[in-house]
Motif scaffolding. Structure first.
Motif, PDB file in Angstrom:
ATOM      1  N   PRO A   1       1.196  -0.965   0.126  1.00  0.00           N
ATOM      2  CA  PRO A   1       0.621   0.030  -0.057  1.00  0.00           C
ATOM      3  C   PRO A   1       0.844   1.073   0.697  1.00  0.00           C
ATOM      4  O   PRO A   1       2.342   1.091  -0.098  1.00  0.00           O
ATOM      5  CB  PRO A   1      -0.618  -0.047   1.071  1.00  0.00           C
ATOM      6  CG  PRO A   1       0.030  -1.012   1.871  1.00  0.00           C
ATOM      7  CD  PRO A   1       0.633  -2.014   1.648  1.00  0.00           C
ATOM      8  N   ALA A   2       0.494   2.792  -0.425  1.00  0.00           N
ATOM      9  CA  ALA A   2       1.042   3.542  -0.388  1.00  0.00           C
ATOM     10  C   ALA A   2       1.170   4.011   0.902  1.00  0.00           C
ATOM     11  O   ALA A   2       0.653   3.317   2.035  1.00  0.00           O
ATOM     12  CB  ALA A   2       0.217   4.929  -1.495  1.00  0.00           C
ATOM     13  N   LEU A   3       2.042   5.065   1.571  1.00  0.00           N
ATOM     14  CA  LEU A   3       2.572   5.419   2.384  1.00  0.00           C
ATOM     15  C   LEU A   3       2.204   6.491   3.031  1.00  0.00           C
ATOM     16  O   LEU A   3       2.131   7.076   1.909  1.00  0.00           O
ATOM     17  CB  LEU A   3       4.086   5.144   2.883  1.00  0.00           C
ATOM     18  CG  LEU A   3       5.266   3.894   2.794  1.00  0.00           C
ATOM     19  CD1 LEU A   3       6.035   3.647   3.344  1.00  0.00           C
ATOM     20  CD2 LEU A   3       3.272   2.927   4.119  1.00  0.00           C
ATOM     21  N   HIS A   4       2.020   7.058   4.185  1.00  0.00           N
ATOM     22  CA  HIS A   4       0.902   8.593   4.611  1.00  0.00           C
ATOM     23  C   HIS A   4       2.704   9.200   4.952  1.00  0.00           C
ATOM     24  O   HIS A   4       3.353   8.631   5.327  1.00  0.00           O
ATOM     25  CB  HIS A   4       0.712   8.488   5.638  1.00  0.00           C
ATOM     26  CG  HIS A   4       0.415   9.671   5.762  1.00  0.00           C
ATOM     27  ND1 HIS A   4       0.692   9.951   7.478  1.00  0.00           N
ATOM     28  CD2 HIS A   4      -1.378  10.608   6.003  1.00  0.00           C
ATOM     29  CE1 HIS A   4      -0.204  11.404   7.416  1.00  0.00           C
ATOM     30  NE2 HIS A   4      -0.650  11.710   6.988  1.00  0.00           N
ATOM     31  N   GLY A   5       3.105  10.239   5.076  1.00  0.00           N
ATOM     32  CA  GLY A   5       4.554  10.695   5.334  1.00  0.00           C
ATOM     33  C   GLY A   5       4.392  10.429   6.932  1.00  0.00           C
ATOM     34  O   GLY A   5       5.992  10.673   6.903  1.00  0.00           O
ATOM     35  N   SER A   6       3.794   9.632   7.379  1.00  0.00           N
ATOM     36  CA  SER A   6       3.692   9.327   8.675  1.00  0.00           C
ATOM     37  C   SER A   6       4.516   8.195   8.724  1.00  0.00           C
ATOM     38  O   SER A   6       5.216   8.012   9.805  1.00  0.00           O
ATOM     39  CB  SER A   6       2.888   9.525   9.710  1.00  0.00           C
ATOM     40  OG  SER A   6       1.973   8.543   8.961  1.00  0.00           O
ATOM     41  N   GLY A   7       4.871   7.588   7.767  1.00  0.00           N
ATOM     42  CA  GLY A   7       5.199   6.335   7.527  1.00  0.00           C
ATOM     43  C   GLY A   7       4.045   5.350   7.714  1.00  0.00           C
ATOM     44  O   GLY A   7       4.118   3.758   7.725  1.00  0.00           O
ATOM     45  N   ALA A   8       2.660   5.189   7.747  1.00  0.00           N
ATOM     46  CA  ALA A   8       2.146   4.848   8.123  1.00  0.00           C
ATOM     47  C   ALA A   8       1.203   4.332   6.592  1.00  0.00           C
ATOM     48  O   ALA A   8       1.215   4.846   6.223  1.00  0.00           O
ATOM     49  CB  ALA A   8       0.998   4.961   8.769  1.00  0.00           C
ATOM     50  N   PRO A   9       0.935   2.594   6.444  1.00  0.00           N
ATOM     51  CA  PRO A   9       0.628   2.474   5.281  1.00  0.00           C
ATOM     52  C   PRO A   9      -1.261   2.095   4.962  1.00  0.00           C
ATOM     53  O   PRO A   9      -1.490   2.988   6.177  1.00  0.00           O
ATOM     54  CB  PRO A   9       0.378   1.106   5.311  1.00  0.00           C
ATOM     55  CG  PRO A   9       0.301   0.458   6.674  1.00  0.00           C
ATOM     56  CD  PRO A   9       0.942   1.524   7.233  1.00  0.00           C
ATOM     57  N   ALA A  10      -1.422   3.096   4.003  1.00  0.00           N
ATOM     58  CA  ALA A  10      -2.860   4.341   3.727  1.00  0.00           C
ATOM     59  C   ALA A  10      -3.591   2.707   3.684  1.00  0.00           C
ATOM     60  O   ALA A  10      -3.615   1.892   2.567  1.00  0.00           O
ATOM     61  CB  ALA A  10      -2.711   4.717   2.457  1.00  0.00           C
ATOM     62  N   VAL A  11      -4.642   2.593   4.141  1.00  0.00           N
ATOM     63  CA  VAL A  11      -5.640   1.807   3.563  1.00  0.00           C
ATOM     64  C   VAL A  11      -7.077   2.457   3.891  1.00  0.00           C
ATOM     65  O   VAL A  11      -7.695   3.337   4.800  1.00  0.00           O
ATOM     66  CB  VAL A  11      -5.594   0.258   5.112  1.00  0.00           C
ATOM     67  CG1 VAL A  11      -6.661  -0.779   4.461  1.00  0.00           C
ATOM     68  CG2 VAL A  11      -4.353  -0.286   5.539  1.00  0.00           C
ATOM     69  N   ASP A  12      -7.612   2.131   2.021  1.00  0.00           N
ATOM     70  CA  ASP A  12      -8.482   2.802   1.870  1.00  0.00           C
ATOM     71  C   ASP A  12     -10.105   1.955   2.724  1.00  0.00           C
ATOM     72  O   ASP A  12     -10.784   1.579   1.992  1.00  0.00           O
ATOM     73  CB  ASP A  12      -9.403   2.784   0.547  1.00  0.00           C
ATOM     74  CG  ASP A  12     -10.077   4.022   0.351  1.00  0.00           C
ATOM     75  OD1 ASP A  12     -11.169   4.642   1.124  1.00  0.00           O
ATOM     76  OD2 ASP A  12      -9.981   4.013  -0.557  1.00  0.00           O
ATOM     77  N   VAL A  13     -10.317   2.699   3.829  1.00  0.00           N
ATOM     78  CA  VAL A  13     -11.827   1.853   4.145  1.00  0.00           C
ATOM     79  C   VAL A  13     -12.490   3.111   4.819  1.00  0.00           C
ATOM     80  O   VAL A  13     -12.343   4.076   5.227  1.00  0.00           O
ATOM     81  CB  VAL A  13     -11.331   0.498   5.100  1.00  0.00           C
ATOM     82  CG1 VAL A  13     -10.444  -0.420   5.072  1.00  0.00           C
ATOM     83  CG2 VAL A  13     -11.095   1.427   6.691  1.00  0.00           C
ATOM     84  N   ASP A  14     -14.063   2.307   5.209  1.00  0.00           N
ATOM     85  CA  ASP A  14     -14.907   3.351   6.050  1.00  0.00           C
ATOM     86  C   ASP A  14     -15.296   2.987   7.294  1.00  0.00           C
ATOM     87  O   ASP A  14     -16.310   2.356   6.497  1.00  0.00           O
ATOM     88  CB  ASP A  14     -15.392   4.152   4.984  1.00  0.00           C
ATOM     89  CG  ASP A  14     -16.391   5.075   5.897  1.00  0.00           C
ATOM     90  OD1 ASP A  14     -16.178   5.815   6.555  1.00  0.00           O
ATOM     91  OD2 ASP A  14     -16.889   5.908   5.493  1.00  0.00           O
ATOM     92  N   PRO A  15     -15.142   2.717   8.434  1.00  0.00           N
ATOM     93  CA  PRO A  15     -15.257   2.456   9.931  1.00  0.00           C
ATOM     94  C   PRO A  15     -16.527   2.851   9.708  1.00  0.00           C
ATOM     95  O   PRO A  15     -17.036   2.430  10.917  1.00  0.00           O
ATOM     96  CB  PRO A  15     -14.771   2.366  10.172  1.00  0.00           C
ATOM     97  CG  PRO A  15     -13.387   3.619   9.952  1.00  0.00           C
ATOM     98  CD  PRO A  15     -13.770   3.924   8.539  1.00  0.00           C
ATOM     99  N   PHE A  16     -17.399   3.642   9.362  1.00  0.00           N
ATOM    100  CA  PHE A  16     -18.561   4.507   9.499  1.00  0.00           C
ATOM    101  C   PHE A  16     -19.811   4.171   8.094  1.00  0.00           C
ATOM    102  O   PHE A  16     -20.955   4.302   8.055  1.00  0.00           O
ATOM    103  CB  PHE A  16     -18.035   5.458   9.813  1.00  0.00           C
ATOM    104  CG  PHE A  16     -17.651   5.734  10.636  1.00  0.00           C
ATOM    105  CD1 PHE A  16     -17.501   5.748  11.595  1.00  0.00           C
ATOM    106  CD2 PHE A  16     -16.182   6.357   9.927  1.00  0.00           C
ATOM    107  CE1 PHE A  16     -17.251   5.755  13.216  1.00  0.00           C
ATOM    108  CE2 PHE A  16     -14.877   7.096  11.108  1.00  0.00           C
ATOM    109  CZ  PHE A  16     -15.546   6.875  12.770  1.00  0.00           C
ATOM    110  N   SER A  17     -19.282   3.417   7.559  1.00  0.00           N
ATOM    111  CA  SER A  17     -20.010   2.535   6.525  1.00  0.00           C
ATOM    112  C   SER A  17     -21.248   1.104   6.548  1.00  0.00           C
ATOM    113  O   SER A  17     -20.606   0.312   8.040  1.00  0.00           O
ATOM    114  CB  SER A  17     -19.334   2.231   5.423  1.00  0.00           C
ATOM    115  OG  SER A  17     -18.715   0.957   5.502  1.00  0.00           O
ATOM    116  N   THR A  18     -21.860   0.801   6.105  1.00  0.00           N
ATOM    117  CA  THR A  18     -22.857  -0.165   6.264  1.00  0.00           C
ATOM    118  C   THR A  18     -21.613  -1.625   5.770  1.00  0.00           C
ATOM    119  O   THR A  18     -22.103  -2.244   6.431  1.00  0.00           O
ATOM    120  CB  THR A  18     -23.929   0.028   5.357  1.00  0.00           C
ATOM    121  OG1 THR A  18     -24.656   1.480   5.542  1.00  0.00           O
ATOM    122  CG2 THR A  18     -24.999  -1.188   5.145  1.00  0.00           C
TER     123      THR A  18
END
Length: 408
Positions: free
Chosen positions: A10-27
């Motif tokens: 996955p792409a990395l955020h500037g913090s070094g954390a991997p970006a994960v495209d999820v929505d924990p507030f979705s149905t």
């Protein structure tokens, strides 16, 4: 929904954390969070959620780290997505959930005394008798909705009396708690609808928190008595009663519902409980771990910090996936199996650290006596219709659970 695949990094955020495209507030998440939890845990110890511009932790170790370091990961700026340093809270801040030491310790000590283990002992016989009466009534009907008729009905039959609430208007309690937990989420349809319908529920609850509207001898009166003794101010007392109403009902309803859903689905677990009713407390705890009625909470960093290899700036929102931590295979053996004989010590279903759910002892008592009453009188629980989820930005629970109860 999950942009990152196992085939490519996955792409990395500037913090070094991997970006994960999820929505924990979705149905999609509300219906089946476990697949998404696994993806989050496997992506890394800390991930970046671009959907809401927040960091998140889903592994047990990192969730515990955040929960147990309130100096670095504070609650006073809000335990939802909103940052109270940048926007005004929708109602006066909680003196418990949204407070940091040292102020938190002073108000928490009052509720700890009001809801102490000694106080719980004085309630046990009364709660136990109420549980047995309700089970007998439901057995006579056989076909019930285990949510409305049991998971909601039992706490509503004992909790408001223990607080000292007026009988008229108690139908506002569950909607108010649902509003409070929806408010921790983003400005989605759930949060908007909660606020659009909030006014009568908020007005009733705030009125009930006043001293003159609380019956003598209840939790509410004890909180106001603490103000008389100087432990808190008279202005703080109604807010502490409000915190109790928020913490003491919805989470218990969803926890009892989770236990019933587990026991109805897994006959071997039900057989274990029936053979040994002393497992009632353990069966309840395991359901809290397994279903995690409280799924998420936020914290805000008070300083630059490195966690899980990611470098977070001051003022970073961190979303904790309590449900994911409770099924982390790094911590639990066979985490996706419901087992009432499991030693569940250390689960984070009620939080952990200084902000562990203030109503946990009350919820555990209610869950234990209800499961004990069921084990003593009910031979079988069978699901007889479609099970429907109740959507909430923070809580995981059921709207309907149609079952047939067969007497032992």
């Amino acid at each position: 929904m999950i942009a990152a695949s196992h085939a490519s990094a996955p792409a990395l955020h500037g913090s070094g954390a991997p970006a994960v495209d999820v929505d924990p507030f979705s149905t999609e998440f509300f219906e089946d969070p476990h697949r998404i939890h696994e993806a989050l845990r496997e992506a890394g110890p800390v991930v970046w959620l671009p959907r809401w511009n927040v960091h998140a932790v889903a592994r047990y170790e990192e969730v515990r780290t955040v929960l147990h370091d309130p100096a670095t990961f504070c609650s006073g700026r809000g335990v939802g997505l909103s940052d109270f340093a940048r926007e005004k809270p929708w109602r006066p801040q909680s003196l418990i959930l949204e407070a940091d030491p040292p102020a938190h310790g002073r108000t928490r000590a009052v509720l700890n005394r009001v809801l102490s283990p000694a106080v719980m002992k004085t309630l046990r016989d009364r709660f136990q008798a109420a549980a047995h009466r309700l089970v007998d009534e439901l057995l006579a009907r056989r076909e019930i909705d285990a949510v409305a008729d049991l998971a909601e009905a039992f706490p509503l039959s004992v909790f408001p009396d223990a607080v000292g609430l007026a009988r008229e208007g108690r139908e506002h309690l569950l909607p108010y708690a649902g509003l409070a937990f929806n408010a921790f989420g983003p400005p989605n349809a759930l949060r908007r609808h909660a606020f659009e319908t909030a006014a009568p529920h908020v007005a009733w609850v705030m009125e009930q928190c006043r001293r003159e509207n609380l019956a003598p001898g209840g939790f509410g009166a004890a909180i106001h008595a603490a103000a008389d003794a100087g432990a808190i101010t008279h202005e703080e007392a109604p807010l502490l009663v409000r915190s109790l109403l928020t913490a003491g009902l919805d989470t218990t309803v969803n926890s009892i519902g989770a236990a019933l859903y587990c026991l109805a689905r897994y006959p071997a677990a039900w057989a274990s409980l029936r053979a040994d009713p002393g497992l009632a407390r353990a069966a309840f705890e395991e359901a809290v771990r397994y279903e995690s009625p409280v799924q998420t909470f936020f914290r805000t960093t008070t300083r630059p910090v490195e966690i899980g290899g990611a470098r977070l700036d001051e003022g970073s929102k961190v979303l904790m996936f309590l449900g994911a931590a409770n099924r982390d295979p790094r911590r639990w053996e066979e985490p996706d199996r419901y087992d009432p004989t499991r030693a569940t010590v250390g689960h984070v279903g009620f939080g952990s650290g200084i902000h562990m759910c203030v109503g946990q002892l009350l919820g555990r008592l209610e869950g234990e006596v209800m499961l004990s009453a069921l084990a003593a009188r009910v031979g079988a629980i069978a699901i007889t219709g479609p099970v429907v989820r109740r959507y909430n930005n923070t809580l995981r629970g059921l709207e309907r659970l149609p079952v047939t109860l067969t007497a032992a």
